[in-house]
Design a protein around this motif. Structure first.
Motif, PDB file in Angstrom:
ATOM      1  N   ALA A 174       5.769   4.117   1.764  1.00 26.82           N
ATOM      2  CA  ALA A 174       6.370   5.258   2.447  1.00 26.82           C
ATOM      3  C   ALA A 174       7.257   4.778   3.590  1.00 26.82           C
ATOM      4  CB  ALA A 174       5.282   6.193   2.976  1.00 26.82           C
ATOM      5  N   GLU A 175       6.816   3.743   4.275  1.00 26.69           N
ATOM      6  CA  GLU A 175       7.617   3.164   5.367  1.00 26.69           C
ATOM      7  C   GLU A 175       8.885   2.518   4.828  1.00 26.69           C
ATOM      8  OE1 GLU A 175       7.175  -0.402   8.675  1.00 26.69           O
ATOM      9  OE2 GLU A 175       5.379   0.722   8.077  1.00 26.69           O
ATOM     10  N   LEU A 192       3.460   8.676  -5.731  1.00 24.83           N
ATOM     11  CA  LEU A 192       2.754   7.392  -5.708  1.00 24.83           C
ATOM     12  C   LEU A 192       1.342   7.533  -6.263  1.00 24.83           C
ATOM     13  CD1 LEU A 192       3.730   5.864  -2.237  1.00 24.83           C
ATOM     14  CD2 LEU A 192       4.388   5.025  -4.490  1.00 24.83           C
ATOM     15  N   ALA A 193       0.657   8.598  -5.876  1.00 22.62           N
ATOM     16  CA  ALA A 193      -0.722   8.804  -6.323  1.00 22.62           C
ATOM     17  C   ALA A 193      -0.806   8.975  -7.830  1.00 22.62           C
ATOM     18  CB  ALA A 193      -1.322  10.021  -5.615  1.00 22.62           C
ATOM     19  N   SER A 253       0.853  -1.192   0.000  1.00 15.97           N
ATOM     20  CA  SER A 253       0.000   0.000   0.000  1.00 15.97           C
ATOM     21  C   SER A 253       0.889   1.242   0.000  1.00 15.97           C
ATOM     22  CB  SER A 253      -0.880   0.010   1.253  1.00 15.97           C
ATOM     23  OG  SER A 253      -0.080   0.184   2.421  1.00 15.97           O
ATOM     24  N   ASP A 254       0.271   2.405  -0.186  1.00 15.89           N
ATOM     25  CA  ASP A 254       1.040   3.659  -0.161  1.00 15.89           C
ATOM     26  C   ASP A 254       1.729   3.851   1.189  1.00 15.89           C
ATOM     27  OD1 ASP A 254       0.104   4.051  -2.681  1.00 15.89           O
ATOM     28  OD2 ASP A 254      -0.874   5.974  -2.291  1.00 15.89           O
ATOM     29  N   ASP A 255       1.020   3.565   2.274  1.00 17.28           N
ATOM     30  CA  ASP A 255       1.617   3.715   3.607  1.00 17.28           C
ATOM     31  C   ASP A 255       2.819   2.792   3.767  1.00 17.28           C
ATOM     32  OD1 ASP A 255      -0.218   5.637   4.336  1.00 17.28           O
ATOM     33  OD2 ASP A 255      -1.523   4.253   5.440  1.00 17.28           O
ATOM     34  N   LEU A 259       8.586  13.302   2.246  1.00 19.30           N
ATOM     35  CA  LEU A 259       7.694  12.152   2.350  1.00 19.30           C
ATOM     36  C   LEU A 259       6.340  12.480   1.729  1.00 19.30           C
ATOM     37  CD1 LEU A 259       7.952   9.316   3.411  1.00 19.30           C
ATOM     38  CD2 LEU A 259       6.994  10.084   5.594  1.00 19.30           C
ATOM     39  N   ALA A 260       5.873  13.709   1.932  1.00 14.90           N
ATOM     40  CA  ALA A 260       4.610  14.125   1.318  1.00 14.90           C
ATOM     41  C   ALA A 260       4.736  14.128  -0.202  1.00 14.90           C
ATOM     42  CB  ALA A 260       4.224  15.513   1.825  1.00 14.90           C
ATOM     43  N   ARG A 294       4.441  10.662  -1.562  1.00 16.10           N
ATOM     44  CA  ARG A 294       3.049  10.210  -1.629  1.00 16.10           C
ATOM     45  C   ARG A 294       2.340  10.787  -2.858  1.00 16.10           C
ATOM     46  NH1 ARG A 294       0.925   7.657   2.727  1.00 16.10           N
ATOM     47  NH2 ARG A 294       2.194   7.540   4.616  1.00 16.10           N
ATOM     48  N   GLU A 295       2.689  12.025  -3.229  1.00 15.38           N
ATOM     49  CA  GLU A 295       2.131  12.614  -4.449  1.00 15.38           C
ATOM     50  C   GLU A 295       2.586  11.813  -5.674  1.00 15.38           C
ATOM     51  OE1 GLU A 295       3.023  16.725  -4.901  1.00 15.38           O
ATOM     52  OE2 GLU A 295       2.345  17.285  -2.900  1.00 15.38           O
TER      53      GLU A 295
END
Length: 450
Positions: A349-350, A375-376, A344-346, A368-369, A372-373
């Motif tokens: 990120a980990e 990844l989206a 998953s995205d979380d 990190l933000a 996530r962008e």
């Protein structure tokens, strides 16, 4: 060729000296070092010519062939280092340090890009961490070098089953995988105790099938499984030998059997991990003669070495089911299949945060933000790299980080460690709007997504 640091020739020479002390054949250590360097520098213009200076008579094709073989070590310990660790060799740390120097030397090949610097940093950290050495130490000199002095640590006793299972449980995600490995360990442990008590016990196959998309942790789990099986007393060494079709199949019929047998022999006492195993039987008209010869030899070797060898085959779910069904010998030996789900995205990120920490970098919250962008906006098809995607992002970010600091004479420790949001993208920085010319918010957002 860039300046600073050892040349590849010198780094390989130093590694061979360690290999000799460790009892590693010179040709094996040399081939491994050159493959690692090629894999790290393959994107650099002019790298094949510089690489060939350490390999008299080598061609450009030799360089790219070596790069293919070495890619698996960009984020994991090399095969020889794994063997030295499994044997408890006193030279394991020295060999890891020498490999880190080879990674650093890869940055001197051709006209290296910042991506090469990132590749080398992550690869060097992977070697040092696997051997129990200190992670890369940050210096105040922002040179494009991946490896520096590593500090040896005291030899530690072999890990127990509980310690290895704890490592498995600490991995990001993989809930169903962890549950199945725990179950498999419990079954094998009881079988071993029953045998020692003189009780009858059904023979339980230890060979495994790992199915899932690329980058879902299959090799990492296989490495832990090899250690767990050794700790259970089921394997004498516990090393992991990772191969694919190219390392099992030879150019002529008759040679493949010998080549496959040699590979299996190198894995005796440990785990043979065959990635994309279905390539041995897949094809428009089914298995080719070479692949069939490799499979037949593999089945025979598994039988002959059944008491001190575990084979794990891996690949996409559907092709792997066809692979197992293609040969009765395979179907009878591979009865346990473990599925690896996409992250998953979380979880990604980990993983990215963990990889950064392992290479002694720190992702600031904005970075990190930004990840996530990214990844989206990234499609999640079959070719999505999962953990490899996170590693590739970090490698590229490390390169951009080095470029960002190119004109900073004396960067602070935080500047040397911190990965910023701008390091995760090739976009130019947005200029500050002058008075009276404020940008529209939607224009800024659109630029960030490009």
């Amino acid at each position: 060729m860039s300046e600073g640091g050892k040349s590849l020739q010198q780094a390989v020479t130093d590694l061979l000296a360690v290999a000799a002390r460790a009892g590693v054949p010179e040709d094996k250590a040399r081939a491994e070092a050159l493959s690692l360097a090629a894999a790290l520098a393959e994107s650099a213009t002019g790298a094949p010519a510089d690489w060939a200076k350490a390999t008299p008579g080598a061609t450009t094709q030799d360089f790219f062939d070596a790069a293919v073989r070495g890619r698996r070590w960009r984020g994991a310990p090399t095969a020889t280092l794994v063997e030295l660790i499994a044997e408890g060799s006193v030279e394991k740390v020295a060999y890891a340090q020498a490999l880190a120097e080879v990674a650093s030397a890869a940055c001197t090949l051709g006209e290296p890009t910042m991506r090469v610097v990132g590749n080398a940093s992550v690869a060097a950290a992977a070697q040092l961490q696997a051997a129990g050495a200190q992670p890369l130490q940050v210096t105040a000199e922002p040179q494009p070098k991946a490896a520096v002095e590593a500090v040896p640590v005291e030899e530690l006793p072999a890990k127990t089953v509980d310690e290895l299972l704890a490592e498995l449980d600490e991995l990001t995600g993989l809930t169903s995988v962890k549950r199945e490995v725990h179950r498999q360990v419990a079954v094998l442990r009881v079988e071993k105790l029953r045998t020692e008590a003189g009780l009858k016990s059904p023979t339980i196959t230890r060979h495994l099938v790992f199915v899932g998309n690329p980058g879902t942790g299959k090799t990492t789990v296989a490495r832990l499984v090899s250690g767990i099986y050794k700790a259970l007393g089921l394997l004498s060494k516990g090393q992991l030998i990772e191969v694919d079709r190219s390392e099992l199949v030879a150019g002529y019929l008759g040679q493949t059997a010998t080549k496959t047998a040699d590979v299996v022999a190198s894995a005796a006492g440990g785990v043979l991990f065959i990635d994309e195993a279905y390539s041995l039987t897949a094809g428009e008209f089914g298995a080719d003669q070479y692949g069939r010869e490799a499979v037949d030899t593999l089945v025979k070797e598994m039988e002959d070495r059944r008491d001190d060898l575990v084979v794990i085959v891996a690949g996409y779910p559907e092709p792997m089911a066809e692979f197992i069904a293609a040969n009765p010998g395979l179907a009878s030996r591979f009865r346990t299949t473990i599925g690896f789900d996409d992250y998953s995205d979380d979880e990604l990120a980990e993983i990215l945060t963990g990889l950064a920490e392992g290479a002694d970098y720190e992702l600031v919250p904005d970075a990190l933000a930004k990840f996530r962008e990214i990844l989206a906006a990234t499609p999640r098809g079959r070719s999505f790299g999962n953990g490899r995607f996170a590693r590739n992002v970090l490698e590229a970010a490390i390169g951009r980080h080095a470029w960002r600091l190119r004109d900073v004479t004396a960067p602070t420790r935080d500047e040397l460690r911190q990965i910023l949001a701008e390091d995760l993208t090739d976009e130019p920085e947005q200029p500050e709007p002058s008075a009276g010319t404020a940008e529209k918010p939607e224009q800024v957002e659109q630029g960030e997504e490009a």
